[in-house]
Write a protein that holds these residues in place. Sequence first.
Motif, PDB file in Angstrom:
ATOM      1  N   THR A 195      -0.426  14.169  -1.809  1.00 43.42           N
ATOM      2  CA  THR A 195      -1.138  15.108  -2.685  1.00 43.42           C
ATOM      3  C   THR A 195      -0.851  14.811  -4.146  1.00 43.42           C
ATOM      4  O   THR A 195      -1.756  14.833  -4.996  1.00 43.42           O
ATOM      5  CB  THR A 195      -0.728  16.552  -2.356  1.00 43.42           C
ATOM      6  OG1 THR A 195      -1.007  16.827  -0.980  1.00 43.42           O
ATOM      7  CG2 THR A 195      -1.478  17.539  -3.229  1.00 43.42           C
ATOM      8  N   ALA A 196       0.414  14.524  -4.463  1.00 36.92           N
ATOM      9  CA  ALA A 196       0.790  14.215  -5.840  1.00 36.92           C
ATOM     10  C   ALA A 196       0.095  12.948  -6.329  1.00 36.92           C
ATOM     11  O   ALA A 196      -0.341  12.870  -7.490  1.00 36.92           O
ATOM     12  CB  ALA A 196       2.306  14.065  -5.949  1.00 36.92           C
ATOM     13  N   ALA A 197      -0.020  11.952  -5.457  1.00 38.72           N
ATOM     14  CA  ALA A 197      -0.681  10.703  -5.842  1.00 38.72           C
ATOM     15  C   ALA A 197      -2.157  10.948  -6.166  1.00 38.72           C
ATOM     16  O   ALA A 197      -2.699  10.380  -7.127  1.00 38.72           O
ATOM     17  CB  ALA A 197      -0.538   9.680  -4.727  1.00 38.72           C
TER      18      ALA A 197
ATOM     19  N   ASP B 158       0.843  -1.194   0.000  1.00 32.83           N
ATOM     20  CA  ASP B 158       0.000   0.000   0.000  1.00 32.83           C
ATOM     21  C   ASP B 158       0.881   1.248   0.000  1.00 32.83           C
ATOM     22  O   ASP B 158       0.965   1.985   0.981  1.00 32.83           O
ATOM     23  CB  ASP B 158      -0.915  -0.017   1.230  1.00 32.83           C
ATOM     24  CG  ASP B 158      -1.946   1.103   1.180  1.00 32.83           C
ATOM     25  OD1 ASP B 158      -2.193   1.616   0.071  1.00 32.83           O
ATOM     26  OD2 ASP B 158      -2.481   1.468   2.244  1.00 32.83           O
ATOM     27  N   VAL B 159       1.549   1.490  -1.137  1.00 31.21           N
ATOM     28  CA  VAL B 159       2.510   2.582  -1.204  1.00 31.21           C
ATOM     29  C   VAL B 159       1.812   3.887  -1.582  1.00 31.21           C
ATOM     30  O   VAL B 159       0.710   3.888  -2.142  1.00 31.21           O
ATOM     31  CB  VAL B 159       3.630   2.277  -2.227  1.00 31.21           C
ATOM     32  CG1 VAL B 159       4.386   1.044  -1.813  1.00 31.21           C
ATOM     33  CG2 VAL B 159       3.054   2.121  -3.624  1.00 31.21           C
ATOM     34  N   ILE B 160       2.476   5.001  -1.266  1.00 33.61           N
ATOM     35  CA  ILE B 160       1.973   6.321  -1.636  1.00 33.61           C
ATOM     36  C   ILE B 160       2.442   6.609  -3.057  1.00 33.61           C
ATOM     37  O   ILE B 160       3.623   6.871  -3.298  1.00 33.61           O
ATOM     38  CB  ILE B 160       2.496   7.402  -0.678  1.00 33.61           C
ATOM     39  CG1 ILE B 160       2.118   7.074   0.759  1.00 33.61           C
ATOM     40  CG2 ILE B 160       1.951   8.771  -1.076  1.00 33.61           C
ATOM     41  CD1 ILE B 160       2.740   8.009   1.779  1.00 33.61           C
ATOM     42  N   GLY B 161       1.532   6.554  -4.014  1.00 30.85           N
ATOM     43  CA  GLY B 161       1.895   6.761  -5.408  1.00 30.85           C
ATOM     44  C   GLY B 161       1.150   5.802  -6.303  1.00 30.85           C
ATOM     45  O   GLY B 161       0.200   5.127  -5.888  1.00 30.85           O
ATOM     46  N   GLN B 162       1.585   5.713  -7.540  1.00 28.92           N
ATOM     47  CA  GLN B 162       0.925   4.845  -8.503  1.00 28.92           C
ATOM     48  C   GLN B 162       1.359   3.390  -8.315  1.00 28.92           C
ATOM     49  O   GLN B 162       2.439   3.118  -7.785  1.00 28.92           O
ATOM     50  CB  GLN B 162       1.249   5.311  -9.917  1.00 28.92           C
ATOM     51  CG  GLN B 162       0.900   6.771 -10.173  1.00 28.92           C
ATOM     52  CD  GLN B 162      -0.521   7.115  -9.787  1.00 28.92           C
ATOM     53  OE1 GLN B 162      -1.463   6.418 -10.167  1.00 28.92           O
ATOM     54  NE2 GLN B 162      -0.696   8.199  -9.032  1.00 28.92           N
ATOM     55  N   PRO B 163       0.526   2.437  -8.726  1.00 34.48           N
ATOM     56  CA  PRO B 163       0.847   1.010  -8.549  1.00 34.48           C
ATOM     57  C   PRO B 163       2.136   0.624  -9.273  1.00 34.48           C
ATOM     58  O   PRO B 163       2.336   0.955 -10.439  1.00 34.48           O
ATOM     59  CB  PRO B 163      -0.360   0.296  -9.168  1.00 34.48           C
ATOM     60  CG  PRO B 163      -1.464   1.302  -9.133  1.00 34.48           C
ATOM     61  CD  PRO B 163      -0.808   2.635  -9.329  1.00 34.48           C
ATOM     62  N   ILE B 164       3.016  -0.039  -8.566  1.00 38.06           N
ATOM     63  CA  ILE B 164       4.259  -0.567  -9.140  1.00 38.06           C
ATOM     64  C   ILE B 164       4.494  -1.951  -8.562  1.00 38.06           C
ATOM     65  O   ILE B 164       3.840  -2.358  -7.602  1.00 38.06           O
ATOM     66  CB  ILE B 164       5.470   0.343  -8.848  1.00 38.06           C
ATOM     67  CG1 ILE B 164       5.583   0.625  -7.339  1.00 38.06           C
ATOM     68  CG2 ILE B 164       5.367   1.651  -9.610  1.00 38.06           C
ATOM     69  CD1 ILE B 164       6.808   1.443  -6.960  1.00 38.06           C
TER      70      ILE B 164
ATOM     71  N   THR C 293       5.285   9.434 -20.730  1.00 44.10           N
ATOM     72  CA  THR C 293       4.452   8.366 -20.172  1.00 44.10           C
ATOM     73  C   THR C 293       4.569   8.305 -18.655  1.00 44.10           C
ATOM     74  O   THR C 293       3.563   8.168 -17.948  1.00 44.10           O
ATOM     75  CB  THR C 293       4.849   7.010 -20.782  1.00 44.10           C
ATOM     76  OG1 THR C 293       4.700   7.069 -22.209  1.00 44.10           O
ATOM     77  CG2 THR C 293       3.985   5.887 -20.233  1.00 44.10           C
ATOM     78  N   LEU C 294       5.789   8.412 -18.148  1.00 43.64           N
ATOM     79  CA  LEU C 294       5.989   8.387 -16.696  1.00 43.64           C
ATOM     80  C   LEU C 294       5.289   9.564 -16.030  1.00 43.64           C
ATOM     81  O   LEU C 294       4.582   9.402 -15.023  1.00 43.64           O
ATOM     82  CB  LEU C 294       7.485   8.417 -16.373  1.00 43.64           C
ATOM     83  CG  LEU C 294       8.302   7.168 -16.719  1.00 43.64           C
ATOM     84  CD1 LEU C 294       9.795   7.438 -16.511  1.00 43.64           C
ATOM     85  CD2 LEU C 294       7.867   5.978 -15.871  1.00 43.64           C
ATOM     86  N   LEU C 295       5.473  10.765 -16.578  1.00 41.90           N
ATOM     87  CA  LEU C 295       4.919  11.957 -15.954  1.00 41.90           C
ATOM     88  C   LEU C 295       3.400  12.044 -16.129  1.00 41.90           C
ATOM     89  O   LEU C 295       2.696  12.544 -15.239  1.00 41.90           O
ATOM     90  CB  LEU C 295       5.583  13.204 -16.534  1.00 41.90           C
ATOM     91  CG  LEU C 295       7.104  13.326 -16.348  1.00 41.90           C
ATOM     92  CD1 LEU C 295       7.611  14.664 -16.876  1.00 41.90           C
ATOM     93  CD2 LEU C 295       7.513  13.145 -14.896  1.00 41.90           C
ATOM     94  N   GLN C 296       2.878  11.584 -17.251  1.00 37.57           N
ATOM     95  CA  GLN C 296       1.433  11.616 -17.465  1.00 37.57           C
ATOM     96  C   GLN C 296       0.699  10.679 -16.518  1.00 37.57           C
ATOM     97  O   GLN C 296      -0.448  10.948 -16.142  1.00 37.57           O
ATOM     98  CB  GLN C 296       1.109  11.237 -18.909  1.00 37.57           C
ATOM     99  CG  GLN C 296       1.468  12.293 -19.938  1.00 37.57           C
ATOM    100  CD  GLN C 296       1.419  11.760 -21.353  1.00 37.57           C
ATOM    101  OE1 GLN C 296       1.238  10.559 -21.583  1.00 37.57           O
ATOM    102  NE2 GLN C 296       1.605  12.648 -22.328  1.00 37.57           N
ATOM    103  N   ASN C 297       1.358   9.613 -16.117  1.00 33.92           N
ATOM    104  CA  ASN C 297       0.717   8.618 -15.262  1.00 33.92           C
ATOM    105  C   ASN C 297       1.129   8.713 -13.795  1.00 33.92           C
ATOM    106  O   ASN C 297       0.771   7.848 -12.992  1.00 33.92           O
ATOM    107  CB  ASN C 297       1.015   7.212 -15.794  1.00 33.92           C
ATOM    108  CG  ASN C 297       0.338   6.949 -17.122  1.00 33.92           C
ATOM    109  OD1 ASN C 297      -0.825   6.582 -17.176  1.00 33.92           O
ATOM    110  ND2 ASN C 297       1.073   7.155 -18.221  1.00 33.92           N
ATOM    111  N   GLY C 298       1.915   9.738 -13.445  1.00 33.19           N
ATOM    112  CA  GLY C 298       2.223   9.991 -12.048  1.00 33.19           C
ATOM    113  C   GLY C 298       3.271   9.097 -11.431  1.00 33.19           C
ATOM    114  O   GLY C 298       3.319   8.952 -10.206  1.00 33.19           O
TER     115      GLY C 298
END
Length: 825
Positions: free
Chosen positions: A200-202, A77-83, A280-285
């Motif tokens: 907030t960024a997530a 359950d990380v802060i950010g997009q799924p990796i 792609t990285l920046l568009q998807n957070g």
Amino acid sequence: MSPSKTDVLPQPSAPDIDILGDRVTIHPGGYVEPVVPEDAPERNLVEHMARFRESPLDFLREISLYVSGTGWRAYEDVIGQPIYYAGFSDNMKSMIMRTPMLQHRIMDLTNKRLDVEEKAGLFSQARDQGKAKSVRRAEIVSSLRDVALRLTDGMICKMESNRFIRFAYYSATQLLTRAYHQGIHVSSEEVLRLRSVAETAAKNKQSIIFLPCHRSHVDYVSLQLICYRLGIALPTVVAGDNLKIPVLGSFLQHAGAMWIRRSFANDVLYTTLVQSYMDTLLQNGFNVECFIEGGRSRTGKLLSPKFGILSFFMDSVLSGRVEDAIICPVSTQYDKVVETESYISELLGQPKPQENLKDFLSASSVLSLKLGRVDVRFHEPWSLRSFITEQRARVSDAKPSSALSDPLSPQSRIRLLRTLGYKVLSDINAVSVVMPTALIGTVLLTLRGRGVGKSELIRRVEWLSARVRAKGGRVAHFAGAPTSTIIERGLDVLGPGLVGTIEDLPETTYYAVDRFQLSFYRNMTIHLFISEALVCAAMYTKVKQGGGPDNQRISFDDLYEQVGFLSSIFRGEFIYPTAGLLVNLHRTLLGLQSDEVITLTRSDASMHPESSRTANPDAHKILSVEISTTERKNGRENFDFYNFLLWPFIESTWLGAVSLMGLTPPSPTHSDAWLDIRQAQETTQTLGKTLYHQGDLSYFEAVNKETLKNAYQLFVEEGIVLIRKSSLNNSPSNTAIRLSPEWTPMRDQKGSIIPEGKLWDFIEKIAKSRREGKNRRDGATVSTRVLRLADLVGKELFETAVVKGDGEILEDQRRRARRKQEARL
């Protein structure tokens, strides 16, 4: 060194967090972990490792926690997009290949290839040319897509397995804490702020772009460990493909590294592919990590920013393809850097060895277990979009009709990119922590004598710590322990190979053993005192003449001119305050006067109702500057301290300029010869080593390859030398150099170089601030000897000239140099 009136007591600061293996400890501000005897209870991972070997059950239990993903180790359950899920790499490749930019580039390259083939008549024999072209078009598109897909697969990071990253975190922690036995320190306040920004960024699906300084390969590891331990999505690390080596390369790629070429060599498909990946990285957070300096700093201080990867981030936002991204400058400091020994070899001119895992892991410094701690600090993150908007508004207000006010113009983009790069460097300096080893190294390299007693070392370290804080810098927390204890620990980390100790004396005495390597640690503090160092080096032009105080007094105009000159020649070495030369000079003079280092002689304000230089209300009142009576009574130790910081760089630039005298063509038949720039720089190092051993060069570190390379870049920008690059490859090995005609010295009838002309005047102006050696005085004899040696090594270059010119003078380069000079004026 006498106490300074501007010295201030350290302000209360947020507690530090010590990350050591599985253990996270919060220390109050000013805490220093006390020295613990070897037989005391465990306090670091190294001791845990020893116990694990003795107790296999405990060892297996610890590993099982990572395998099962217990608690924070699960990293789910990380802060950010799924990796870190199965199929991550395929999804990423699919998104990249679908980007409109890449699709347009493939079609553009296809059409250009078809045009070439059609002009060559390859379709003239076909019955149906339209059909033949369609078939060929499909073949080219398919081939280009296959190439793009193959390049993408080799470039992107592959965050596929959560179990793998748990194993990677455990393994990396073992290795790092074996070397840095005091763990990783971060500020609790900065960490809490970073987590808040990440949350907030997530929510907004925005990326955090971490921009750390780069001094060691450990930089990659430390930031990843911090993000993992704090539950923040790991960034994709932009790494050079020189690290894409067997075993380690694959490990790093699955741990978050993406590979990028050192040179794109005009490969438009690869360039578009990298931009598509960044989009792609920046568009998807997804978070990204990129080293602002490009490569690792071999000198200890920040390098000039590299704008390559920054330009991709900038273009993503400027074009509107990405709404916004969050910039987070990061400072990583070390008690001791693992690679310093190899750095010194490279700086002395030895070829850089190819990266390999065996050499890194088998390095004696890694296995010494006494490298101290890593200190990571995060500047307050800020919006890239807001930065761009603010800069546009400033330019528009200042020059509404200028080309710079057009945000899409090349000039505007370059200016914006440079401002971004230097702002990030300034932010990194603002949060950097000065480590005890840097304090010790600075003190030892700013002594007039051979060594220093223990009590004097303690006094100077305390003075320097106070000055760092007074300048707005940070000192690693050690107020909780006596300075003597901290110095002992710092000396233990540096080791006898860098600092020698003489015990059988009335007082223990310390001296610098390897001054070249110690300069790495001294350079970690120089950015804080560069303004004072420039002023003192300019004043030294009078002080070195000797005589009484009246003879050593310098007029404000002369001081202003020399400070401006030194600032100009070191613009590629240091980052200056942005207020401008005169304002910075005025502030620095007032600070030095308050510290009782200098005395200012002022005129009656009524005598000068207006200033010819500036609207600054006080600048015109200063008539002259001299060393204060108090400073003279104290043996000039503060004044000398600032000079000692800058003298090695002055020596190196002087050496580079002297080497240019050797580029004087030995005969008219060589007037159109172009010389290999690498050979010229290597020859400069040889000349420097000769001058050092013959006593005409005070600092051996003046032969530093990086500083000399910066000096040569200065000579190019000033139009002193001309360069010609191969149209096929822009690498230094394909770059040729020669003196600009107006800077080329004359030879007498005997063929000797005459010490006259623009180049010689330039050298002499640098020499005014050089340190006078005990057995050396600048004079005619020295000039003759130095010129003879420069000419000797220069003639060897002409014997092996690799490029012959056709008489062409690179007029466009000379015009660019003149425009840069006019812009600075």
